[in-house]
Design an enzyme around this catalytic site. Structure first.
Site, mmCIF file in Angstrom:
data_model
loop_
_atom_site.group_PDB
_atom_site.id
_atom_site.type_symbol
_atom_site.label_atom_id
_atom_site.label_comp_id
_atom_site.label_asym_id
_atom_site.label_seq_id
_atom_site.Cartn_x
_atom_site.Cartn_y
_atom_site.Cartn_z
ATOM 1 N N LYS A 28 0.825 -1.218 0.000
ATOM 2 C CA LYS A 28 0.000 0.000 0.000
ATOM 3 C C LYS A 28 0.859 1.269 0.000
ATOM 4 O O LYS A 28 0.484 2.251 -0.633
ATOM 5 C CB LYS A 28 -0.961 0.008 1.189
ATOM 6 N N THR A 29 2.023 1.234 0.665
ATOM 7 C CA THR A 29 2.858 2.450 0.681
ATOM 8 C C THR A 29 3.333 2.774 -0.737
ATOM 9 O O THR A 29 3.408 3.936 -1.124
ATOM 10 C CB THR A 29 4.058 2.272 1.635
ATOM 11 N N GLU A 215 -3.925 3.920 6.612
ATOM 12 C CA GLU A 215 -4.456 3.248 7.822
ATOM 13 C C GLU A 215 -5.842 3.796 8.174
ATOM 14 O O GLU A 215 -6.143 4.085 9.324
ATOM 15 C CB GLU A 215 -3.499 3.456 9.018
ATOM 16 N N GLN A 245 -7.417 -5.399 9.786
ATOM 17 C CA GLN A 245 -6.319 -5.003 10.676
ATOM 18 C C GLN A 245 -6.725 -3.859 11.592
ATOM 19 O O GLN A 245 -5.879 -3.102 12.068
ATOM 20 C CB GLN A 245 -5.082 -4.617 9.852
ATOM 21 N N ARG A 602 2.494 -11.090 10.045
ATOM 22 C CA ARG A 602 3.830 -10.473 10.169
ATOM 23 C C ARG A 602 4.892 -11.427 9.635
ATOM 24 O O ARG A 602 6.007 -11.022 9.333
ATOM 25 C CB ARG A 602 4.203 -10.164 11.637
#
Length: 673
Positions: A28-29, A215, A245, A602
């Site tokens: 996403k970044t 976010e 999330q 993670r």
């Protein structure tokens, strides 16, 4: 690396409101940074008309660096990339007139807030720590829901809530009188201003012509309203989030803001990023199957092209000491056989208290480790002292800073002197610092107390004047002038502790000097800007400059969000720990499941779960059940050590049917409600 089809679509859609549902590890970044470059290069936007907002200073800093690499420093100049709170602060700084405030306001941190509320509410709450914490979170919730004191009082039900609303009014009046804002004001004030003031709203909509929010699932009511008001009818914005999330409801985050968005903006384009670039196929399959037990408005399934990967392991331990021994032993062997680095390993847990026994064993085995989310640099007493001095230099009316430093180091200015000064200052409607210069003060205060006080404030006044001309030299003289180092040696537990604390002071001083002088990335700042930035904890994570050191990472599941590690140990997979007992009692299992999902996603290569047969809790020995989340995983992909739980096909089918029935019932309730 080229963008995939969904990422490309998310980057190029700029004509209306856009929601990018970005699964864990789906890049996403990259989408956000590429979209900013696309807006500037292909759509005619100027950098100064684009704002990107995220939640943590660390995320904002990383995004700044990524954008600078993609665009080049020159093209990125003027671009607003910040946290919600920094954006709010920016609006307040420019609109203080419209908000009816003075320009030189101060910021309260949580310690200042607690100290003030303890004082203001003494006759009702009698310094009861639990009640004070309840009051603080109630005030925070009121502010996040855009509820000012009169409205809180009107809606209050029951004796306790009415009492809290009264305390809120006192607190609010005090902040206004002292020209102080707390953390929640940084969102509430700009939001209320843009709601009520058309001219201000048009100004900011003209300034921010394209808005990106990262976010997004973590936004609360006021943050969502702020986004809506900045976007306006043109609705040129992109929000990126993942409902799976959302793990911050206890902070006021509302994952339902994702649904609200499609109701408020019917033309919303929803784009799903489902390809994960982080984890093996097996880890993703387990995560998908686990999270499918939660009700969903938006369906998405992560997939990976990184191969299927190793089985997930479940280790059983007799008790928590044994659990830590097993994890440490496994880690040492794995590290030795695979010639990995220590920083490739993370130990994740639900609560901070679980870390101590792991720390002890890692230390005994000389394995370097680092705890994230422990004591932050900015909450150390020596840093708070120095910040209070800096706050007074830039805003002499900051009474809470004045009270912290007036007798640190000791200068014979006792409580009686301060009480008389306080009464005098209140009568004259002045700050404590200003009141100390009044000639009339000698009517109520005499002798050594008055002498010591006036000597101190006169010296501080001189330093403040010097700071206007040469701030770095002034602060250096101030630290020497109070002989802070000697004070640390007097009051610390050992010379070594004093030396470490002085190192922290010097580190803060060097950060401050850098910010005042500027760098190629950032313009020089004024002392007031530096102090505000510090108080906002903008440097919180810079205390973690050893990020690249080769150390095993220990952290809570909450702190792990956004990070990734080749090898993950998810410890304490037991009913009562994960899911947490309070969530079981409040029937809020969905959020705990999302937390387990965050932990699982993670892991890049290998994932190991651990649980204990016995565990000490509050001094009692309990025999916990395995976490239901372990049982919800695809058992063919999980290797249970020793006593493997065999689940028959019949049991699995019944369980699946029960889950489906539950989800249907939840959806029916949410539609009905």
């Amino acid at each position: 690396m080229r963008l995939n089809t969904a990422q490309q679509e998310a980057v190029e859609f700029v004509t209306g409101p856009c929601l990018v549902l970005a699964g864990a590890g789906s890049g996403k970044t990259r989408v956000i940074t590429n979209k900013i470059a696309h807006l500037i290069h292909s759509c005619g936007y100027q950098a100064r008309h684009i704002a990107a907002v995220t939640f943590t200073n660390k995320a904002a800093r990383e995004m700044k660096e990524r954008v600078a690499q993609t665009l080049g420093r020159k093209e990125a100049r003027g671009l607003m990339i910040s946290t919600f709170h920094t954006l709010g602060l920016d609006i307040i700084k420019r609109e203080y007139n419209a908000l009816g405030m003075k320009a030189n306001f101060s910021l309260f941190d949580d310690t200042d807030q607690l100290a003030l509320l303890r004082e203001l509410t003494d006759e009702w709450l009698e310094q009861d720590k639990e009640l004070l914490q309840q009051l603080i979170s109630t005030i925070s919730n009121w502010k996040n829901d855009l509820t000012p004191p009169p409205l809180a009082a009107a809606r209050a039900q029951g004796e306790r809530e009415r009492q809290f609303a009264h305390c809120y009014a006192l607190y609010d009046a005090h902040l206004k009188a002292c020209n102080v804002l707390d953390f929640d004001d940084l969102i509430m004030l700009p939001t209320l201003l843009l709601q009520r003031n058309e001219a201000a709203r048009e100004r900011w909509q003209g300034r921010i012509r394209y808005l990106l929010v990262d976010e997004y699932q973590d936004t609360n009511t006021s943050q969502y309203m702020l986004v809506k008001l900045l976007a306006g009818a043109r609705a040129r914005f992109t929000v990126v989030g993942d409902d799976d999330q959302s793990i911050y409801s206890w902070r006021g985050a509302r994952p339902q803001n994702l649904v609200q968005l499609s109701q408020d903006f019917p033309a919303l384009r929803v784009i799903k990023l489902e390809q994960n670039y982080r984890s093996s196929g097996r880890i993703l399959k387990a995560a998908n199957i686990l999270i499918a037990n939660n009700p969903h408005v938006f369906e998405k399934r992560l997939f990976s092209e990184l191969g299927y990967g190793a089985e997930l392991k479940v280790l059983m331990a007799n008790h928590e000491e044994h659990e830590a021994e097993r994890v440490t032993g496994e880690l040492i062997a794995h590290h030795f056989i695979n010639k990995t680095q220590y920083k490739d390993y993370a130990i994740l847990y639900r609560g901070n208290h679980q870390s101590r026994v792991f720390e002890k064993l890692l230390m005994q085995n000389r394995i370097p480790y680092r705890i994230s989310g422990g004591t932050s640099f900015f909450s150390r007493p020596e840093i708070k002292d120095l910040l209070a001095y800096l706050r007074i230099l830039t805003n002499p009316d900051d009474d809470s800073a004045f009270l912290r430093i007036v007798n640190t180091p000791r200068r014979e200015i006792g409580p009686a002197t301060l009480q008389k000064l306080g009464e005098w200052a209140t009568q004259r409607n002045k700050s404590l610092f200003a009141a100390s210069f009044d000639l009339g003060l000698s009517q109520t205060l005499t002798g050594r107390g008055l002498d010591a006080l006036q000597r101190f404030t006169a010296w501080l006044g001189d330093i403040a004047h010097q700071a206007e001309r040469e701030p770095v030299a002034a602060v250096r003289d101030m630290i020497r002038g109070i002989d802070y180092e000697s004070w640390l040696y007097e009051t610390s537990t050992s010379p070594k502790a004093a030396e470490m604390r002085m190192k922290n002071v010097n580190l803060l001083f060097s950060w401050m000097s850098e910010m005042l002088e500027g760098s190629e990335l950032d313009e020089p700042m004024t002392l007031t800007q530096v102090v505000t930035r510090f108080t906002l904890r903008d440097m919180m994570e810079r205390g973690e400059s050893d990020e690249d050191a080769d150390q095993v990472q220990l952290m809570t599941l909450h702190a792990s969000k956004g990070l990734e590690f080749p090898y993950v140990y998810l410890v304490g997979m037991e009913e009562g720990l994960l899911p947490h007992q309070s969530s079981i009692d409040e029937d809020n299992i969905d959020e705990e499941r999302r937390l387990a999902y965050v932990g699982i996603t993670r892991a890049q290569k290998e994932l190991t779960f651990t649980l204990c047969k016995e565990r000490r809790q509050y001094g009692e020995l309990v025999r916990p059940e395995p976490s239901r989340f372990l049982l919800e995983l695809p058992q063919d992909d999980v290797q249970w050590e020793q006593e493997r739980k065999v689940i028959t096909a019949q049991e699995r089918m019944e369980k699946g049917q029960a889950n489906v029935a539950n989800i249907r019932a939840m959806l029916a309730r949410s539609r009905g409600g």
